[in-house]
Design an enzyme around this catalytic site. Structure first.
Site, PDB file in Angstrom:
ATOM      1  N   TYR A 128       0.845  -1.192   0.000  1.00  0.00           N
ATOM      2  CA  TYR A 128       0.000   0.000   0.000  1.00  0.00           C
ATOM      3  C   TYR A 128       0.882   1.245   0.000  1.00  0.00           C
ATOM      4  O   TYR A 128       1.433   1.642   1.037  1.00  0.00           O
ATOM      5  CB  TYR A 128      -0.923   0.018   1.217  1.00  0.00           C
ATOM      6  CG  TYR A 128      -1.975  -1.071   1.234  1.00  0.00           C
ATOM      7  CD1 TYR A 128      -2.339  -1.756   0.084  1.00  0.00           C
ATOM      8  CD2 TYR A 128      -2.622  -1.410   2.420  1.00  0.00           C
ATOM      9  CE1 TYR A 128      -3.298  -2.746   0.113  1.00  0.00           C
ATOM     10  CE2 TYR A 128      -3.596  -2.398   2.461  1.00  0.00           C
ATOM     11  CZ  TYR A 128      -3.927  -3.066   1.309  1.00  0.00           C
ATOM     12  OH  TYR A 128      -4.885  -4.045   1.332  1.00  0.00           O
ATOM     13  N   SER A 159     -13.743  -3.837   1.966  1.00  0.00           N
ATOM     14  CA  SER A 159     -14.710  -3.128   1.126  1.00  0.00           C
ATOM     15  C   SER A 159     -16.146  -3.381   1.580  1.00  0.00           C
ATOM     16  O   SER A 159     -17.025  -3.653   0.768  1.00  0.00           O
ATOM     17  CB  SER A 159     -14.553  -3.518  -0.344  1.00  0.00           C
ATOM     18  OG  SER A 159     -13.318  -3.102  -0.852  1.00  0.00           O
ATOM     19  N   SER A 218     -22.397   4.028   1.698  1.00  0.00           N
ATOM     20  CA  SER A 218     -22.533   5.138   2.640  1.00  0.00           C
ATOM     21  C   SER A 218     -23.606   6.108   2.171  1.00  0.00           C
ATOM     22  O   SER A 218     -24.052   6.974   2.932  1.00  0.00           O
ATOM     23  CB  SER A 218     -21.209   5.888   2.787  1.00  0.00           C
ATOM     24  OG  SER A 218     -20.893   6.580   1.587  1.00  0.00           O
ATOM     25  N   GLY A 227     -23.149  10.765  -5.506  1.00  0.00           N
ATOM     26  CA  GLY A 227     -24.201  10.899  -6.494  1.00  0.00           C
ATOM     27  C   GLY A 227     -23.641  10.839  -7.900  1.00  0.00           C
ATOM     28  O   GLY A 227     -22.435  10.671  -8.111  1.00  0.00           O
TER      29      GLY A 227
END
Length: 333
Positions: free
Chosen positions: A56, A210, A218, A222
């Site tokens: 990461y 995930s 959540s 949009g």
């Protein structure tokens, strides 16, 4: 926060913090000082389970996330559970936004990885060490044998498998008991539910990554939402396309309705659904905002009955929804 047990004896907070987004896949890395502050605040509010991986990071700083956690959690290391991963690297020559994964779990590579992760994390042991992806060139029994050696040496205390299948889990567990799998799981990604009987048979925990479908559940995005091209995986995920958002309207409407009934948020409903499914499931939502950390933690206190969970399952079984990002492809080199 409520505590749960992974495997035989690994106690963790009911929700963990997925830390990848501070360094990788969700746009430019978070400012280092801010990221350290947020991780420490998460520990202060009751998160005891922190998830990272050796890969990461960025092209310029490929191990950024482990080093970040090592610094942030140094003062409370004895109070938290650190999970990291080995066994892949990115194909940096790939032009894809989400670079292809190259698996490599040769024993010598694992040995190098664990020493480097210990150093970056600033610790003498890793609490939960996952094989990040299966390596078709290295039998999982051989990987499990290395894990058994590392446990005997005290360099790790528990191990697990990420994106694992039933055959792989059984074969690995027969050599060295597996504490947890870390697989994708959300209301939009339920294809690993068929592993539940196996996990219960063998006493293995399920760490769900995930759990909010990369944030869609959540209900804070949009059709007009824009993601950073080139560095944010969401910019190419099907659930965030205009067509995907239209297909997911019924799902988001359901989450909003339940959230209103329970005086919660859609994210809390999504996570509470998962927590009430099985006592050995631990979601690890990621976020870079303090208010979202608090919101996600509140899912542990959001009450859904067994009948409400079943009703949700029934609705999800028949509801129209878009495809959801299912993970980066692996290649062999």
């Amino acid at each position: 926060m409520e505590q749960r047990v992974l495997g035989r004896d690994l106690k963790v907070s009911a929700l963990g913090l997925g830390c990848m987004g501070f360094s990788h896949a969700y746009g430019a890395p978070t400012d280092r000082t801010e990221a350290i502050r947020l991780i420490r605040q998460a520990a202060d509010m009751g998160y005891t389970f922190f998830d990272t991986a050796e890969v990461y990071g960025t092209a310029d700083d490929p191990h950024h996330n482990e080093e970040l956690l090592g610094t942030a959690l140094k003062e409370c290391r004895d109070k938290v559970v650190l999970a990291t991963k080995f066994g892949i690297h990115f194909d940096r020559g790939s032009m894809a936004v989400n670079k292809l994964l190259v698996p490599d779990s040769r024993p010598a590579v694992i040995r190098t990885s664990v020493e480097n992760s210990l150093r970056r994390l600033g610790t003498d042991h890793i609490d939960l060490y996952y094989q990040h992806r299966a390596d078709p060139n290295v039998p999982v029994e051989e990987v499990a044998g290395v894990m058994a050696d590392l446990i005997r040496e005290g360099k790790i205390t528990h191990w697990g498998l990420s994106e694992a299948t039933e055959d792989t889990i059984r074969r690995a567990h027969a050599v060295c008991p597996v504490t947890a799998i870390q697989n994708r799981y959300s209301m939009m990604a339920r294809w690993y539910e068929n592993l539940f009987p196996l996990l219960e048979e063998l006493g293995i925990g399920y760490v769900a990554f995930s759990p909010l479908a990369n944030g869609l559940l959540s209900a804070r995005y949009g059709r007009e939402t824009m993601f950073e091209a080139g560095t944010d995986y969401r910019s190419v995920m099907p659930q965030f396309t205009p067509e995907g958002m239209e297909q997911n309207r019924a799902l988001l409407k359901l989450l909003h309705r339940l959230a209103e009934e329970k005086q919660a948020t859609p994210a809390q409903i999504s996570l509470a659904w998962m927590l009430r499914k099985k006592p050995y499931i631990v979601p690890i939502p990621g976020t870079r905002k303090l208010e979202r950390m608090r919101e996600n933690a509140g899912a542990a206190d959001t009450v859904l009955t067994a009948s409400e969970v079943q009703a949700l399952d029934n609705a999800l079984d028949t509801m129209e929804m878009s495809q959801v990002f299912g993970g980066t492809k692996t290649i062999m080199k």
